[in-house]
Motif scaffolding. Structure first.
Motif, PDB file in Angstrom:
ATOM      1  N   ARG A  34       0.841  -1.183   0.000  1.00  0.00           N
ATOM      2  CA  ARG A  34       0.000   0.000   0.000  1.00  0.00           C
ATOM      3  C   ARG A  34       0.874   1.230   0.000  1.00  0.00           C
ATOM      4  N   TYR A  66       0.730   5.797  -0.180  1.00  0.00           N
ATOM      5  CA  TYR A  66      -0.053   7.019  -0.011  1.00  0.00           C
ATOM      6  C   TYR A  66       0.632   8.166  -0.746  1.00  0.00           C
ATOM      7  N   TYR A  81       0.704  12.370  -0.444  1.00  0.00           N
ATOM      8  CA  TYR A  81       0.313  13.516   0.355  1.00  0.00           C
ATOM      9  C   TYR A  81       0.729  14.789  -0.358  1.00  0.00           C
ATOM     10  N   SER A  86      -3.757  14.296   2.985  1.00  0.00           N
ATOM     11  CA  SER A  86      -3.788  13.065   2.205  1.00  0.00           C
ATOM     12  C   SER A  86      -4.470  13.305   0.859  1.00  0.00           C
ATOM     13  N   VAL A 107      -4.938   7.057  -1.340  1.00  0.00           N
ATOM     14  CA  VAL A 107      -4.546   5.840  -0.656  1.00  0.00           C
ATOM     15  C   VAL A 107      -4.659   4.712  -1.671  1.00  0.00           C
ATOM     16  N   LEU A 146      -4.232   0.776  -2.258  1.00  0.00           N
ATOM     17  CA  LEU A 146      -4.206  -0.367  -1.343  1.00  0.00           C
ATOM     18  C   LEU A 146      -3.807  -1.685  -1.976  1.00  0.00           C
ATOM     19  N   PHE A 165       4.367  14.193  -1.729  1.00  0.00           N
ATOM     20  CA  PHE A 165       5.142  13.127  -1.097  1.00  0.00           C
ATOM     21  C   PHE A 165       4.529  11.770  -1.415  1.00  0.00           C
ATOM     22  N   ALA A 182       3.781  -2.442  10.410  1.00  0.00           N
ATOM     23  CA  ALA A 182       4.077  -2.050  11.793  1.00  0.00           C
ATOM     24  C   ALA A 182       3.766  -0.577  12.019  1.00  0.00           C
ATOM     25  N   GLN A 183       2.752  -0.116  11.343  1.00  0.00           N
ATOM     26  CA  GLN A 183       2.287   1.272  11.473  1.00  0.00           C
ATOM     27  C   GLN A 183       3.351   2.309  11.140  1.00  0.00           C
ATOM     28  N   LYS A 184       4.318   1.930  10.323  1.00  0.00           N
ATOM     29  CA  LYS A 184       5.355   2.895   9.950  1.00  0.00           C
ATOM     30  C   LYS A 184       5.232   3.266   8.487  1.00  0.00           C
ATOM     31  N   LEU A 185       5.234   4.537   8.246  1.00  0.00           N
ATOM     32  CA  LEU A 185       5.247   5.033   6.875  1.00  0.00           C
ATOM     33  C   LEU A 185       6.574   5.711   6.625  1.00  0.00           C
ATOM     34  N   PHE A 200       8.604   8.326   4.280  1.00  0.00           N
ATOM     35  CA  PHE A 200       8.368   9.416   3.346  1.00  0.00           C
ATOM     36  C   PHE A 200       9.520   9.574   2.365  1.00  0.00           C
ATOM     37  N   GLY A 201       9.178   9.831   1.097  1.00  0.00           N
ATOM     38  CA  GLY A 201      10.180  10.260   0.136  1.00  0.00           C
ATOM     39  C   GLY A 201      10.552  11.713   0.407  1.00  0.00           C
TER      40      GLY A 201
END
Lengths: 114, 110
Positions: free
Chosen positions: B31, B33, B35, B45, B48, B50, B88, B95-98, B100-101
């Motif tokens: 998945r 995103y 932004y 946002s 998304v 998925l 972005f 693990a709930q981590k995103l 970012f570029g």
């Protein structure tokens, strides 16, 4: 609408001072995050929390600590501020569980350490 | 460690033109995103995505995801000044981590 509120938009502190940045979200999200944003480096994760009193280190936790005593509130603490911590700090929250994991951001806190 | 590369990092274009921003990432992510950030503002946002092959469109922006190629694109059609912002790309590594570029700073000139 989801609202993530950061306590201060702009702060100026002196080297060695203790700094508290507070973040409150009103959507009952389990996850909360602190990022810092610097030119050319994008956003970097400092700490995150997926539950009250739980915390996990992100990519750059050195010099920072966090506190999550209530579900809606996540605080970032700089025990002894240094000039290299001058940055924009962004708080975010998201839903844990079945869902798309989308982050909702606060307006940001721009910290200057002199 | 997941690495995210956006291309280009800076883009100046004229109103009415089309362009594509590319996002490559280095490890498996199902998945992703997108932004948007306006100068001096926070992030909001946009899309998304998925699953592999996901395509989403909103106005003049269209985003797609190819998880096998580890590539996402953000296509701008007939650009207007209001789309000037930093965009972005953010893969989700679990693990709930995103992650970012660096972001692509887009400037659209009249």
């Amino acid at each position: 609408d989801v609202k993530v509120t950061q306590s201060s938009r702009y702060l100026v502190k002196r080297t060695g001072e203790k700094v508290f940045l507070e973040c409150v979200q009103d959507m009952d999200h389990e996850n909360m995050f602190w990022y810092r944003q610097d030119p050319g480096l994008g956003l970097r994760l400092i700490y995150f929390s997926y539950d009250v009193k739980m915390k996990e280190k992100g990519d750059i936790p050195e010099g920072y600590s966090v506190s999550r005593e209530k579900k809606e509130r996540f605080s970032l603490i700089l025990e002894s501020a240094s000039t290299n911590q001058t940055s924009m700090y962004l708080c975010a929250s998201s839903f844990l569980g079945i869902g798309d994991g989308e982050l909702f951001f606060g307006e940001g806190s721009r910290l200057t350490v002199l | 460690e997941l690495k995210v590369e956006q291309n280009p990092l800076f883009l100046s274009m004229q109103e009415g033109k089309n362009y594509t921003i590319y996002c490559n990432y280095s490890t498996t992510s199902d998945r992703l995103y997108w932004y948007r950030q306006d100068p001096g503002k926070s992030l909001e946002s946009l899309f998304v995505l998925l699953s592999n092959g996901a395509v989403k469109q909103e106005g003049r922006l269209m985003a797609s995801l190819d998880t096998k190629a580890r590539l996402s694109t953000l296509h701008i059609t007939a650009a207007v000044h209001d789309l000037s912002a930093t965009y972005f790309c953010v893969p989700d590594v679990g693990a709930q981590k995103l992650v970012f570029g660096q972001g692509t700073r887009l400037t659209i000139n009249p």
